[in-house]
Write an enzyme that holds these catalytic residues in place. Structure first.
Site, short mmCIF file in Angstrom:
data_model
loop_
_atom_site.label_atom_id
_atom_site.label_comp_id
_atom_site.label_asym_id
_atom_site.label_seq_id
_atom_site.Cartn_x
_atom_site.Cartn_y
_atom_site.Cartn_z
N HIS A 107 0.81 -1.32 0.15
CA HIS A 107 -0.13 0.31 0.18
C HIS A 107 1.05 1.05 -0.07
O HIS A 107 1.90 1.52 1.34
CB HIS A 107 -1.27 0.15 1.63
N HIS A 155 1.21 4.88 -2.49
CA HIS A 155 0.55 5.88 -3.99
C HIS A 155 1.72 6.95 -4.13
O HIS A 155 2.67 7.47 -3.40
CB HIS A 155 -0.20 7.45 -2.57
N ARG A 199 -10.25 0.63 -5.77
CA ARG A 199 -10.40 0.44 -4.81
C ARG A 199 -11.62 2.41 -4.66
O ARG A 199 -11.25 3.32 -5.52
CB ARG A 199 -8.55 1.88 -4.26
N ASP A 220 2.63 2.86 3.47
CA ASP A 220 0.97 4.06 3.27
C ASP A 220 1.86 5.32 2.81
O ASP A 220 1.87 6.50 2.67
CB ASP A 220 0.59 4.33 4.57
#
Length: 278
Positions: free
Chosen positions: A25, A27, A112, A236
């Site tokens: 996970h 971004h 998502r 994250d």
């Protein structure tokens, strides 16, 4: 070691990551593509610095909310990651079938819906059944970032969906309730049925106490006791919600503290290989 943008500290994890370890996970925000606010230090090249520090080799890129439903930045990063990368995209329910096929060929394995804050969500709870029907034939899953209250309220709907589900950030259980919240039982039933997975990520999103997050540890250990074979770990990065960035090496070490070395390796290597098809 070299400092990593949007990550505190510079030391490696206390325990070396096993071969094939996956950060499931993260971004990438890239101002070269539509929708991203001007950012710095959040590109794939920046993330590669974190990979070297953590010792992970596989990565699951989750399309950033800032890019809306345009997967251009995600696809660019996946092309550069190659076979060690997988993606989770954001698409509307009426996206053309050809777009689903294009993303599948590029390494996307799910969609998502980040709905915990409806004010800035590009999709809505009402889109979940339609999207589940679109992804099921591809063997994809839906990745859901919901509050515990949303999970509990939608438990019946979620149980009837035709595709697997992945719950973000330990299902966002309120720290003061943890596994006593009704959402934990709802997710646990799906885990037991082999229909869901949980990401052991975002300890700083599941705490009232801060590092080393003992309240988040209680939640993580409850999921580990329930279904260690249905869990993955994610950093994250770049921690876009946090003004004070966490130390990603410490976040990785938390997994071994919660699960023990053997189960931690399973969560880092075997489980993401099964979920994402590495």
């Amino acid at each position: 070691m070299t400092a990593v943008p949007h990550s505190s500290g510079t030391a490696p994890p206390r325990r070396a990551a096993p071969p094939g370890a996956c950060d499931a996970h993260l971004h990438v925000l890239d101002s070269r593509f539509p929708g991203a606010a001007p950012t710095s230090g959040m590109t794939l090249a920046d993330y590669r610095l974190l990979q070297r520090r953590l010792g992970t080799t596989r990565a699951v890129l989750v399309q950033a909310k800032h890019h809306g439903t345009d997967p251009s930045a995600l696809l660019d990063a996946l092309a550069r990651l190659g076979p060690d990368g997988r993606g989770i995209a954001v698409l509307p329910p009426d996206a053309p079938e050809a777009e689903f096929r294009r993303l599948d060929g590029a390494g996307v394995r799910g969609l998502r819906l980040s709905l915990w804050n409806p004010a800035d969500a590009p999709l809505a709870m009402a889109d979940i059944p339609a999207l589940a029907a679109r992804v099921a034939p591809l063997g994809w899953h839906l990745q859901l970032h919901l509050t515990a209250a949303q999970i509990a309220e939608a438990a019946g709907t979620l149980a009837d969906l035709p595709c697997p589900l992945v719950f973000d950030h330990m299902a966002r259980l309120p720290p003061e309730e943890g596994p006593d919240h009704p959402a934990f039982a709802a997710v646990a039933r799906l885990l037991a049925a082999g229909r869901a997975w949980v990401k052991l990520s975002g300890a700083y999103l599941n705490t009232r106490t801060g590092p080393p997050y003992p309240d988040a540890a209680r939640i993580a250990r409850a999921f580990i006791a329930e279904a260690p074979e249905r869990l993955v770990w994610g950093s994250d990065w770049p921690h876009v919600t946090e003004a004070q960035k966490p130390d990603d090496a410490e976040l990785l070490d938390l997994l071994s503290d919660w699960a023990g070395p053997r189960q931690a390796d399973r969560i880092l290597v075997d489980n993401p290989a099964a979920l994402y098809g590495f």
